[in-house]
Design an enzyme around this catalytic site. Structure first.
Site, PDB file in Angstrom:
ATOM      1  N   ASP A   1       0.859  -1.185  -0.032  1.00  0.00           N
ATOM      2  CA  ASP A   1      -0.060  -0.001  -0.003  1.00  0.00           C
ATOM      3  C   ASP A   1       0.845   1.251  -0.023  1.00  0.00           C
ATOM      4  OD1 ASP A   1      -1.862   2.193   0.632  1.00  0.00           O
ATOM      5  OD2 ASP A   1      -2.916   1.176   2.236  1.00  0.00           O
TER       6      ASP A   1
ATOM      7  N   SER B   1      -1.208  15.637 -12.272  1.00  0.00           N
ATOM      8  CA  SER B   1      -2.150  15.719 -13.050  1.00  0.00           C
ATOM      9  C   SER B   1      -2.685  17.075 -13.482  1.00  0.00           C
ATOM     10  CB  SER B   1      -3.507  15.324 -12.165  1.00  0.00           C
ATOM     11  OG  SER B   1      -4.819  15.232 -13.108  1.00  0.00           O
TER      12      SER B   1
ATOM     13  N   TYR C   1     -10.046  15.608  -5.080  1.00  0.00           N
ATOM     14  CA  TYR C   1      -9.158  14.933  -5.727  1.00  0.00           C
ATOM     15  C   TYR C   1      -8.062  16.083  -6.427  1.00  0.00           C
ATOM     16  CZ  TYR C   1      -6.454  12.724  -9.887  1.00  0.00           C
ATOM     17  OH  TYR C   1      -5.695  12.461 -10.691  1.00  0.00           O
TER      18      TYR C   1
ATOM     19  N   LYS D   1      -3.965  16.753  -6.021  1.00  0.00           N
ATOM     20  CA  LYS D   1      -2.784  16.841  -7.169  1.00  0.00           C
ATOM     21  C   LYS D   1      -2.101  17.961  -6.988  1.00  0.00           C
ATOM     22  CE  LYS D   1      -3.097  12.672  -8.900  1.00  0.00           C
ATOM     23  NZ  LYS D   1      -1.648  11.982  -8.809  1.00  0.00           N
TER      24      LYS D   1
END
Length: 230
Positions: free
Chosen positions: A59, A137, A149, A153
């Protein structure tokens, strides 16, 4: 470029898997991680090159797992020339209308994960004059409404520059690769735009970063499909 040892996190599918295949085809030694043992095994069986491919269940947001992955890669191949922090995911909801229970794993994987990999890998990369690649991203360059999200980033964008300032004095390159919309399972049924790129151009961008000669620190590559408006 000469044969190198590259560790890629979250490489059982999508950009990570395509990058691993590309590097294997170029003759490099590659270690890949994934959280799902069955998916990892399927990738290892499909990719071939068992003499130059190492699969490790881990992980990316767990420190002990990340430290173990780096240690085992170096023990197996003898050195580490590059580490690619690719593991990450998107919950697909928003801060205004989402499920807060799903946010912590995303934040930890997307933000803490690259920092843990950097901490574990940098001493080995310093020994080889290597490179750390962070997969960010376009969402880390452009804001969108209520998008957590995107915030993770943006954190990766900042982390890449912070790491560069630290690593450049130690002979380690740091590259941030920012994909635009890519046609992978990452979208989780959200609907891939018709103009989305396949993963291969992002894999090529990562390879290009790893191919830079000594003394060249390539810092940021942003790769959008033609037609992406933001």
């Amino acid at each position: 470029m000469s044969s190198k040892t590259v560790l890629i996190t979250g490489a059982t599918s999508g950009i990570g898997a395509h990058t691993a295949r590309l590097l294997l085809d170029r003759g490099h030694r590659v270690a890949v991680t994934g959280r799902d043992e069955s998916k990892l095994k399927a990738f290892l069986d499909e990719a071939g090159h068992p003499d130059r491919l190492l699969g490790l269940v881990a992980d990316a947001a767990d420190w002990h797992a990340t430290e173990s992955v780096v240690t085992r890669t170096v023990e197996h191949f003898g050195a580490l020339d590059a580490a690619v922090a690719n593991a990450g995911f998107m919950t697909g909801d928003s801060i205004g209308a989402g499920d807060p229970a799903s946010w912590a794993p995303m934040v930890l994987t997307n933000v803490l994960g690259p920092a843990l990999l950097a901490h574990a890998a940098l001493p080995h990369l310093e020994a080889t004059g290597g490179r750390l690649v962070l997969v960010g991203s376009v969402a880390g360059l452009k804001n969108s409404p209520g998008n957590l999200y995107s915030a993770t980033k943006w954190a990766v964008t900042g982390l890449a520059e912070n790491l560069r300032l630290h690593a450049t004095t130690r002979g380690v390159g740091v590259t941030l690769v920012n994909p635009g919309m890519i046609d992978t399972a990452f979208w989780q049924g959200a609907g891939v735009p018709p103009f989305a790129l396949p993963p291969q151009p992002i894999a090529e961008a990562i390879r290009f970063a790893l191919d830079q000669p000594a003394g060249v620190d390539l810092n940021t590559l942003t790769v959008r499909p033609m037609g992406q408006p933001v």
